[in-house]
Design an enzyme around this catalytic site. Structure first.
Site, PDB file in Angstrom:
ATOM      1  N   CYS A 132       0.816  -1.226   0.000  1.00  0.00           N
ATOM      2  CA  CYS A 132       0.000   0.000   0.000  1.00  0.00           C
ATOM      3  C   CYS A 132       0.853   1.280   0.000  1.00  0.00           C
ATOM      4  O   CYS A 132       0.573   2.233  -0.742  1.00  0.00           O
ATOM      5  CB  CYS A 132      -0.940   0.009   1.203  1.00  0.00           C
ATOM      6  SG  CYS A 132      -0.202  -0.651   2.699  1.00  0.00           S
ATOM      7  N   LYS A 223      10.213  -3.298   1.680  1.00  0.00           N
ATOM      8  CA  LYS A 223       9.232  -3.447   0.582  1.00  0.00           C
ATOM      9  C   LYS A 223       9.170  -2.140  -0.195  1.00  0.00           C
ATOM     10  O   LYS A 223       9.182  -2.137  -1.427  1.00  0.00           O
ATOM     11  CB  LYS A 223       7.834  -3.761   1.138  1.00  0.00           C
ATOM     12  CG  LYS A 223       7.639  -5.156   1.681  1.00  0.00           C
ATOM     13  CD  LYS A 223       6.238  -5.271   2.319  1.00  0.00           C
ATOM     14  CE  LYS A 223       6.183  -6.388   3.331  1.00  0.00           C
ATOM     15  NZ  LYS A 223       4.915  -6.381   4.098  1.00  0.00           N
ATOM     16  N   HIS A 251      -3.323   6.104   4.656  1.00  0.00           N
ATOM     17  CA  HIS A 251      -1.897   6.274   4.944  1.00  0.00           C
ATOM     18  C   HIS A 251      -1.432   7.658   4.476  1.00  0.00           C
ATOM     19  O   HIS A 251      -1.811   8.113   3.391  1.00  0.00           O
ATOM     20  CB  HIS A 251      -1.053   5.242   4.189  1.00  0.00           C
ATOM     21  CG  HIS A 251      -1.151   3.839   4.707  1.00  0.00           C
ATOM     22  ND1 HIS A 251      -1.900   3.471   5.807  1.00  0.00           N
ATOM     23  CD2 HIS A 251      -0.566   2.685   4.265  1.00  0.00           C
ATOM     24  CE1 HIS A 251      -1.762   2.169   6.006  1.00  0.00           C
ATOM     25  NE2 HIS A 251      -0.973   1.673   5.084  1.00  0.00           N
TER      26      HIS A 251
HETATM   27  P1  NAP Z   1      -7.608  -9.470   7.702  1.00  0.00           P
HETATM   28  O1  NAP Z   1      -8.607  -8.394   7.880  1.00  0.00           O
HETATM   29  O2  NAP Z   1      -7.000 -10.109   8.895  1.00  0.00           O
HETATM   30  O3  NAP Z   1      -8.284 -10.636   6.787  1.00  0.00           O
HETATM   31  C1  NAP Z   1      -7.630 -11.828   6.486  1.00  0.00           C
HETATM   32  C2  NAP Z   1      -8.456 -12.636   5.488  1.00  0.00           C
HETATM   33  O4  NAP Z   1      -7.730 -13.814   5.116  1.00  0.00           O
HETATM   34  C3  NAP Z   1      -9.785 -13.123   6.049  1.00  0.00           C
HETATM   35  O5  NAP Z   1     -10.734 -13.193   5.007  1.00  0.00           O
HETATM   36  C4  NAP Z   1      -9.421 -14.519   6.527  1.00  0.00           C
HETATM   37  O6  NAP Z   1     -10.545 -15.389   6.611  1.00  0.00           O
HETATM   38  C5  NAP Z   1      -8.522 -14.955   5.408  1.00  0.00           C
HETATM   39  N1  NAP Z   1      -7.686 -16.074   5.783  1.00  0.00           N
HETATM   40  C6  NAP Z   1      -6.877 -16.179   6.870  1.00  0.00           C
HETATM   41  N2  NAP Z   1      -6.286 -17.389   6.886  1.00  0.00           N
HETATM   42  C7  NAP Z   1      -6.722 -18.054   5.793  1.00  0.00           C
HETATM   43  C8  NAP Z   1      -6.488 -19.342   5.259  1.00  0.00           C
HETATM   44  N3  NAP Z   1      -5.674 -20.216   5.859  1.00  0.00           N
HETATM   45  N4  NAP Z   1      -7.128 -19.706   4.111  1.00  0.00           N
HETATM   46  C9  NAP Z   1      -7.961 -18.843   3.491  1.00  0.00           C
HETATM   47  N5  NAP Z   1      -8.229 -17.602   3.956  1.00  0.00           N
HETATM   48  C10 NAP Z   1      -7.612 -17.217   5.087  1.00  0.00           C
HETATM   49  O7  NAP Z   1      -6.381  -8.985   6.816  1.00  0.00           O
HETATM   50  P2  NAP Z   1      -6.349  -7.882   5.639  1.00  0.00           P
HETATM   51  O8  NAP Z   1      -5.971  -6.576   6.191  1.00  0.00           O
HETATM   52  O9  NAP Z   1      -7.587  -7.993   4.797  1.00  0.00           O
HETATM   53  O10 NAP Z   1      -5.090  -8.386   4.840  1.00  0.00           O
HETATM   54  C11 NAP Z   1      -5.050  -9.656   4.219  1.00  0.00           C
HETATM   55  C12 NAP Z   1      -3.729  -9.780   3.468  1.00  0.00           C
HETATM   56  O11 NAP Z   1      -3.727  -8.892   2.366  1.00  0.00           O
HETATM   57  C13 NAP Z   1      -2.514  -9.383   4.310  1.00  0.00           C
HETATM   58  O12 NAP Z   1      -2.058 -10.465   5.072  1.00  0.00           O
HETATM   59  C14 NAP Z   1      -1.542  -8.908   3.278  1.00  0.00           C
HETATM   60  O13 NAP Z   1      -0.755  -9.978   2.781  1.00  0.00           O
HETATM   61  C15 NAP Z   1      -2.443  -8.364   2.194  1.00  0.00           C
HETATM   62  N6  NAP Z   1      -2.507  -6.888   2.288  1.00  0.00           N
HETATM   63  C16 NAP Z   1      -1.948  -6.204   1.312  1.00  0.00           C
HETATM   64  C17 NAP Z   1      -1.971  -4.843   1.347  1.00  0.00           C
HETATM   65  C18 NAP Z   1      -1.295  -4.095   0.276  1.00  0.00           C
HETATM   66  O14 NAP Z   1      -0.620  -3.166   0.612  1.00  0.00           O
HETATM   67  N7  NAP Z   1      -1.437  -4.389  -0.979  1.00  0.00           N
HETATM   68  C19 NAP Z   1      -2.568  -4.152   2.379  1.00  0.00           C
HETATM   69  C20 NAP Z   1      -3.153  -4.869   3.397  1.00  0.00           C
HETATM   70  C21 NAP Z   1      -3.109  -6.257   3.322  1.00  0.00           C
HETATM   71  P3  NAP Z   1     -11.326 -15.651   8.025  1.00  0.00           P
HETATM   72  O15 NAP Z   1     -12.456 -14.652   8.059  1.00  0.00           O
HETATM   73  O16 NAP Z   1     -11.842 -17.046   7.847  1.00  0.00           O
HETATM   74  O17 NAP Z   1     -10.348 -15.505   9.128  1.00  0.00           O
HETATM   75  C1  3JM Z   2       0.452  -5.954   4.344  1.00  0.00           C
HETATM   76  O1  3JM Z   2       0.541 -12.772   6.923  1.00  0.00           O
HETATM   77  C2  3JM Z   2       1.201 -12.218   6.025  1.00  0.00           C
HETATM   78  O2  3JM Z   2       2.108 -12.795   5.437  1.00  0.00           O
HETATM   79  C3  3JM Z   2       0.800 -10.835   5.593  1.00  0.00           C
HETATM   80  C4  3JM Z   2       1.682  -9.721   6.017  1.00  0.00           C
HETATM   81  C5  3JM Z   2       1.237  -8.413   5.376  1.00  0.00           C
HETATM   82  C6  3JM Z   2       1.704  -7.996   4.132  1.00  0.00           C
HETATM   83  C7  3JM Z   2       2.557  -8.899   3.320  1.00  0.00           C
HETATM   84  O3  3JM Z   2       3.762  -8.988   3.568  1.00  0.00           O
HETATM   85  O4  3JM Z   2       2.010  -9.525   2.404  1.00  0.00           O
HETATM   86  C8  3JM Z   2       0.369  -7.595   6.090  1.00  0.00           C
HETATM   87  C9  3JM Z   2      -0.025  -6.367   5.562  1.00  0.00           C
HETATM   88  C10 3JM Z   2       1.321  -6.763   3.622  1.00  0.00           C
HETATM   89  C11 3JM Z   2       1.834  -6.274   2.321  1.00  0.00           C
HETATM   90  O5  3JM Z   2       1.062  -5.701   1.569  1.00  0.00           O
HETATM   91  O6  3JM Z   2       3.020  -6.409   2.038  1.00  0.00           O
END
Ligand code: NAP
Ligand code: 3JM
Length: 348
Positions: A132, A223, A251
């Protein structure tokens, strides 16, 4: 370009902070949809989510769920992406991954459409969405780089808790309320959910996002460095300090940019105002500058406080703000999906 077919789309992590935005954006997207499959862990399987006039039942993410899927949007953490993306690709899906799992792999395009949409066509089954904080930075840097040649960037971030997921948002609200009522709090999510040491986020600023590397930078900071170089140009010097602040969403970044050519600040303001995806909010006489609360809910990157350095004619400073769940994650992924469907539609 007219669309010639319909698409089967899966959202992995559909119940999460990013996934919920993906599902919302998918409903109003230009992509003609055949089937939408919402996937999560076992915990949320069985939950129902409204999708247009339909109610979709969330299902557990397993390899077989990807049979017949054309596009899979992943935001369920790096571990889930590592495990399930190869399975999805093997079954013919193109995966748009929001995690850091594949971003730095050579044959995986790392895409911000305003900057390098042309790379989408190079994919071999996986397209990565940058972090992000990187996305909002490069959207603003690109038009400057094209004209002035960006040589170095020093960025300090003020990152919202929604970037750390739904649990971090709940923790921030709960802690703030407890502090105001004079109750003590035991932090249990931030700075990093998987580490044993925690710090309070209420009325605080935490200079740690993700774990530390041996060079003293955190992985979030690295990153920003590595992804900016991959998206723009390897020899741009980048240094980042990433800080979590008790803002719920959006952010902010304080950025120092040094260019090869001398800077005319009015020309930079015009350049940014004309750039795709950028909105300039820069009227200090009237105290107008980008604010996280204003940017939250908007797809754009907001830029303000644009000013020349007092000592160096090649250096300027600015303040860049965007909704980390939208342009920083779900909206950028949806833009990639729309480009992809237009390209592939044109081919079929
Ligand atoms: P979050 O609110 O904690 O949501 C996590 C999601 O992943 C929930 O839908 C959860 O399902 C699901 N999940 C967890 N474990 C799983 C598994 N073993 N199999 C299938 N689904 C599973 O987290 P978030 O903020 O949405 O972020 C999710 C991920 O997106 C992060 O870990 C990161 O890698 C990425 N992300 C990227 C950016 C970016 O900058 N591009 C920003 C934020 C996040 P349940 O409801 O069943 O727990
Ligand atoms: C943003 O559980 C994980 O591996 C997710 C950690 C995470 C990440 C990531 O590294 O993919 C949390 C929030 C990010 C990201 O966008 O890089």
């Amino acid at each position: 370009m007219a669309y010639t077919r319909k698409w089967n789309v899966a959202v992995v992590g559909a119940t999460g902070a990013v996934g919920q935005q993906m599902v919302r954006l998918l409903q109003s997207s230009a992509i003609p949809l055949a089937n939408v499959v919402l996937l999560s862990s076992q915990r949320s399987a069985g939950a129902t989510v409204a999708f247009g006039d339909a109610e979709l039942v969330v299902q557990e993410a397993t390899p077989d769920q990807f049979t017949g899927i054309d596009i899979a949007l992943f935001s369920a953490g790096g571990g889930v992406s590592k495990q399930l993306i190869p399975e999805a690709v093997q079954r013919g899906a193109v995966c748009i991954d929001n995690t850091s799992a594949y971003r730095m792999e050579r044959d995986v395009p790392l895409v911000v459409p305003e900057v390098n949409a042309h790379r989408i066509a190079d994919h071999r089954g996986i397209i990565a969405n940058p972090n992000c904080s990187t996305i909002q930075l490069v959207v603003a840097l690109k038009p400057i780089h094209d004209v002035l040649g960006v040589r170095s960037v020093v960025v300090s971030t003020y990152q919202a808790v929604s970037g750390a997921g739904a649990r971090a948002v709940a923790e921030t609200v709960r802690q703030t309320q407890a502090e105001l009522e004079g109750r003590s709090v035991t932090p249990d999510v931030l700075p990093v959910a998987s580490l044993p040491i925690k710090h309070p986020i209420a009325f605080n600023a935490i200079p740690q996002i993700d774990v530390f590397s041996s060079n003293g930078f955190t992985l979030e900071e690295l990153k920003m460095v590595n992804e900016t170089k991959k998206i723009m140009e390897e020899d741009i010097a980048v240094a980042a300090t990433c800080v979590r602040v008790p803002v719920l969403n959006g952010h902010s970044e304080s950025v120092r940019i040094t260019c090869a050519r001398p800077i005319d600040i009015d020309a930079v303001r015009t350049l940014l105002a004309q750039a795709p995806g950028v909105v300039v909010v820069d009227d200090v006489q009237n105290q107008r500058y980008p604010l996280a609360r204003d940017a939250s809910g908007c797809p754009d990157v907001f830029v303000g406080r644009i000013r020349r350095d007092l000592d160096d004619a090649h250096t300027m400073h600015m303040w860049i703000v965007s909704d980390n769940l939208l342009k920083g994650a779900a909206f950028n992924a949806m833009q990639i999906a729309e480009h992809l469907t237009k390209q592939e539609g044109a081919r079929s």
